[in-house]
Motif scaffolding. Structure first.
Motif, PDB file in Angstrom:
ATOM      1  N   ALA A 250     -26.500 -20.206  58.934  1.00  0.00           N
ATOM      2  CA  ALA A 250     -26.149 -19.554  57.712  1.00  0.00           C
ATOM      3  C   ALA A 250     -26.769 -18.085  57.811  1.00  0.00           C
ATOM      4  CB  ALA A 250     -26.208 -20.050  56.313  1.00  0.00           C
ATOM      5  N   ALA A 251     -28.140 -18.105  58.326  1.00  0.00           N
ATOM      6  CA  ALA A 251     -28.954 -16.956  58.504  1.00  0.00           C
ATOM      7  C   ALA A 251     -28.226 -16.177  59.779  1.00  0.00           C
ATOM      8  CB  ALA A 251     -30.379 -17.213  59.021  1.00  0.00           C
ATOM      9  N   LEU A 252     -27.687 -16.915  60.823  1.00  0.00           N
ATOM     10  CA  LEU A 252     -27.215 -16.228  61.991  1.00  0.00           C
ATOM     11  C   LEU A 252     -25.904 -15.749  61.628  1.00  0.00           C
ATOM     12  CD1 LEU A 252     -27.147 -15.864  65.058  1.00  0.00           C
ATOM     13  CD2 LEU A 252     -26.142 -18.345  65.169  1.00  0.00           C
ATOM     14  N   ALA A 253     -25.180 -16.247  60.676  1.00  0.00           N
ATOM     15  CA  ALA A 253     -23.902 -15.633  60.297  1.00  0.00           C
ATOM     16  C   ALA A 253     -24.332 -14.578  59.552  1.00  0.00           C
ATOM     17  CB  ALA A 253     -23.138 -16.723  59.424  1.00  0.00           C
ATOM     18  N   ALA A 254     -25.251 -14.298  58.780  1.00  0.00           N
ATOM     19  CA  ALA A 254     -25.503 -13.188  58.158  1.00  0.00           C
ATOM     20  C   ALA A 254     -26.268 -12.185  59.117  1.00  0.00           C
ATOM     21  CB  ALA A 254     -26.585 -13.650  56.964  1.00  0.00           C
ATOM     22  N   ALA A 255     -26.697 -12.446  59.916  1.00  0.00           N
ATOM     23  CA  ALA A 255     -27.195 -11.358  61.074  1.00  0.00           C
ATOM     24  C   ALA A 255     -25.995 -10.792  61.555  1.00  0.00           C
ATOM     25  CB  ALA A 255     -28.094 -12.032  61.929  1.00  0.00           C
ATOM     26  N   GLY A 256     -25.068 -11.719  61.884  1.00  0.00           N
ATOM     27  CA  GLY A 256     -23.776 -11.441  62.656  1.00  0.00           C
ATOM     28  C   GLY A 256     -23.000 -10.314  61.689  1.00  0.00           C
ATOM     29  N   GLY A 257     -22.929 -10.797  60.349  1.00  0.00           N
ATOM     30  CA  GLY A 257     -22.404  -9.692  59.386  1.00  0.00           C
ATOM     31  C   GLY A 257     -22.636  -8.408  59.296  1.00  0.00           C
ATOM     32  N   ALA A 258     -24.405  -8.411  59.463  1.00  0.00           N
ATOM     33  CA  ALA A 258     -25.001  -7.080  59.350  1.00  0.00           C
ATOM     34  C   ALA A 258     -24.889  -6.349  60.467  1.00  0.00           C
ATOM     35  CB  ALA A 258     -26.536  -7.482  59.098  1.00  0.00           C
ATOM     36  N   ALA A 259     -24.885  -7.071  61.749  1.00  0.00           N
ATOM     37  CA  ALA A 259     -24.871  -6.236  63.039  1.00  0.00           C
ATOM     38  C   ALA A 259     -23.518  -5.636  62.977  1.00  0.00           C
ATOM     39  CB  ALA A 259     -24.803  -7.169  64.019  1.00  0.00           C
ATOM     40  N   VAL A 260     -22.327  -6.137  62.635  1.00  0.00           N
ATOM     41  CA  VAL A 260     -21.042  -5.654  62.731  1.00  0.00           C
ATOM     42  C   VAL A 260     -21.038  -4.056  61.725  1.00  0.00           C
ATOM     43  CG1 VAL A 260     -18.455  -5.730  61.902  1.00  0.00           C
ATOM     44  CG2 VAL A 260     -19.621  -7.461  63.350  1.00  0.00           C
ATOM     45  N   VAL A 261     -21.397  -4.311  60.617  1.00  0.00           N
ATOM     46  CA  VAL A 261     -21.602  -3.147  59.871  1.00  0.00           C
ATOM     47  C   VAL A 261     -22.561  -2.197  60.305  1.00  0.00           C
ATOM     48  CG1 VAL A 261     -22.080  -2.514  57.408  1.00  0.00           C
ATOM     49  CG2 VAL A 261     -21.006  -4.613  57.616  1.00  0.00           C
ATOM     50  N   GLN A 262     -23.568  -2.481  60.789  1.00  0.00           N
ATOM     51  CA  GLN A 262     -24.780  -1.665  61.240  1.00  0.00           C
ATOM     52  C   GLN A 262     -24.209  -0.900  62.628  1.00  0.00           C
ATOM     53  OE1 GLN A 262     -28.249  -3.872  61.660  1.00  0.00           O
ATOM     54  NE2 GLN A 262     -28.780  -4.167  59.557  1.00  0.00           N
ATOM     55  N   ALA A 263     -23.323  -1.397  63.538  1.00  0.00           N
ATOM     56  CA  ALA A 263     -22.924  -0.918  64.622  1.00  0.00           C
ATOM     57  C   ALA A 263     -21.861  -0.092  64.424  1.00  0.00           C
ATOM     58  CB  ALA A 263     -22.630  -1.858  65.711  1.00  0.00           C
ATOM     59  N   ALA A 264     -20.849  -0.212  63.364  1.00  0.00           N
ATOM     60  CA  ALA A 264     -19.574   0.768  63.286  1.00  0.00           C
ATOM     61  C   ALA A 264     -20.225   1.959  63.395  1.00  0.00           C
ATOM     62  CB  ALA A 264     -19.159   0.319  61.869  1.00  0.00           C
ATOM     63  N   GLY A 265     -19.516   2.814  63.723  1.00  0.00           N
ATOM     64  CA  GLY A 265     -19.632   4.298  64.000  1.00  0.00           C
ATOM     65  C   GLY A 265     -20.887   4.555  64.691  1.00  0.00           C
ATOM     66  N   THR A 266     -21.372   3.891  65.374  1.00  0.00           N
ATOM     67  CA  THR A 266     -22.492   4.362  66.295  1.00  0.00           C
ATOM     68  C   THR A 266     -22.234   4.055  67.740  1.00  0.00           C
ATOM     69  OG1 THR A 266     -23.542   1.914  66.482  1.00  0.00           O
ATOM     70  CG2 THR A 266     -24.259   3.602  64.420  1.00  0.00           C
ATOM     71  N   ASP A 267     -23.126   4.542  68.639  1.00  0.00           N
ATOM     72  CA  ASP A 267     -22.868   4.207  70.039  1.00  0.00           C
ATOM     73  C   ASP A 267     -22.927   2.528  70.525  1.00  0.00           C
ATOM     74  OD1 ASP A 267     -22.967   7.127  70.443  1.00  0.00           O
ATOM     75  OD2 ASP A 267     -25.094   6.918  71.120  1.00  0.00           O
ATOM     76  N   MET A 268     -23.343   1.842  69.744  1.00  0.00           N
ATOM     77  CA  MET A 268     -23.247   0.398  69.749  1.00  0.00           C
ATOM     78  C   MET A 268     -22.109  -0.222  69.473  1.00  0.00           C
ATOM     79  SD  MET A 268     -26.508  -0.155  70.606  1.00  0.00           S
ATOM     80  CE  MET A 268     -26.630  -1.975  70.476  1.00  0.00           C
ATOM     81  N   TRP A 269     -21.051   0.441  68.936  1.00  0.00           N
ATOM     82  CA  TRP A 269     -19.947   0.022  68.316  1.00  0.00           C
ATOM     83  C   TRP A 269     -19.127  -0.758  69.589  1.00  0.00           C
ATOM     84  CZ3 TRP A 269     -18.121  -2.777  64.368  1.00  0.00           C
ATOM     85  CH2 TRP A 269     -16.947  -2.952  64.569  1.00  0.00           C
ATOM     86  N   THR A 270     -18.885   0.131  70.827  1.00  0.00           N
ATOM     87  CA  THR A 270     -17.845  -0.344  71.418  1.00  0.00           C
ATOM     88  C   THR A 270     -18.221  -1.794  72.311  1.00  0.00           C
ATOM     89  OG1 THR A 270     -17.066   1.850  72.005  1.00  0.00           O
ATOM     90  CG2 THR A 270     -16.531   0.357  73.795  1.00  0.00           C
ATOM     91  N   GLY A 271     -19.769  -1.901  72.645  1.00  0.00           N
ATOM     92  CA  GLY A 271     -20.002  -3.111  73.308  1.00  0.00           C
ATOM     93  C   GLY A 271     -20.015  -4.196  72.208  1.00  0.00           C
TER      94      GLY A 271
END
Length: 157
Positions: A7-28
């Motif tokens: 569950a914590a891993l899934a939460a981290a995944g959701g956070a990563a998607v939101v945090q990366a959107a609109g940044t240089d990290m997004w494409t990868g």
């Protein structure tokens, strides 16, 4: 039902998607997350790419007080999507998918990033604080404050 670690891993995944959107990290990250969801199915991967693009567009166009609500909603939605996929797998598949997701998130971690909010900062990576040539540096961590000691007075020097 997932255990706490997943569950914590899934939460981290959701956070990563939101945090990366609109940044240089997004494409990868976008490509890796779509591939993880696709599990080898190209059509499913394309559908996930579209979902990720919709999420990024919604996050990018959100403004004002509503922007935080969009972030919260998108993060929760991606967390649930990840949890749902993990729950759909058998025990061996779930373990394999969890390791893949953990590796994906580690690979795309944003080291050195700083975010600032009301009353605090979050830094991923190392922090170096120094004072030079009479300048001062300080960092407050709750009840602990790090900084330059006071200069000695005439009676101390």
């Amino acid at each position: 039902m997932l255990d706490q670690a997943m569950a914590a891993l899934a939460a981290a995944g959701g956070a990563a998607v939101v945090q990366a959107a609109g940044t240089d990290m997004w494409t990868g990250l976008r490509k890796s997350v779509a591939s993880w969801f696709g599990r080898g199915d190209e059509q499913r991967e394309r559908a996930e790419l579209e979902r990720l693009d919709q999420a990024a567009n919604e996050l990018d166009t959100a403004e004002g007080a509503g922007a935080e609500q969009v972030r919260i909603r998108q993060q929760a939605a991606w967390q649930v999507r990840i949890e749902t996929l993990l729950e759909s797998l058998d025990e061996a598949g779930r373990a394999r998918a969890s390791e893949e997701l953990r590796a994906l998130l580690t690979q795309h971690a944003r080291y050195g990033e700083v975010s600032v909010g009301d009353g605090g900062q979050a830094v991923v990576g190392n922090v170096t604080i120094f004072a030079d040539h009479g300048s001062a540096a300080a960092w407050n961590m709750g009840n602990v404050t790090l900084g330059n000691p006071p200069q000695p007075g005439p009676q101390q020097g």
